[in-house]
Scaffold this active site. Structure first.
Site: not given
Length: 157
Positions: A7, A67, A140
């Site tokens: 992330d 991501e 996260d």
């Protein structure tokens, strides 16, 4: 097969490592790479790069899932997150790892079955899917595990 999920961020970058064996997906570890906001941006990127390389060497993943960027209202933040992603992409390439990108919509849809789920729904599902005692913290790290999960359930693996 081991998968590291990312992330991206420049202040806090989440990571999660999963192992897939047949149809079983197991949690190995999760955490965050943090950078001191007092450091210059290029030093922060260096910290991310060095820590990410350390993780790659320690866990020896077979693939990386990250991501992709989504729309940011703050252009400066978007640029900095993009720079942090670039460091991850570089390190992944240097280690000759296959890299897969997932949009936030794909991650949410894959984890909860609904692409517009909120963070809490995603976190609860990550806990349940990975049979964890509690929701991974910080957020996260939970998000990074969700990204890794997406790759783990892809039919190509």
């Amino acid at each position: 097969m081991k998968i590291i999920g990312i992330d991206p961020g420049y202040g806090i970058l989440g990571y999660g490592v999963l192992e897939k064996s047949g149809n079983k997906i197991s949690h190995i570890t999760h955490g965050v790479i943090t950078t001191d906001k007092e450091l210059s941006m290029y030093k922060r990127l260096q910290v991310i790069y060095e820590e990410f390389l350390r993780l790659l060497k320690e866990y020896s993943p077979d693939a990386c899932a990250i991501e992709s960027l989504f729309f940011y209202k703050n252009v400066k933040t978007a640029i900095r997150v993009g720079e942090a992603r670039g460091v991850i992409l570089l390190a992944t390439s240097q280690m000759d790892l296959p890299l897969y990108e997932f949009t936030p919509y794909q991650v949410k849809n894959n984890i909860t079955g609904y692409g517009h789920s909120d963070k809490k729904q995603v976190q609860k599902m990550v806990k349940m899917l990975l049979n964890l005692d509690k929701i991974p913290r910080p957020d996260d790290a939970a998000d990074a595990l969700a990204v890794a999960w997406c790759l783990a359930v892809e039919t190509r693996f």
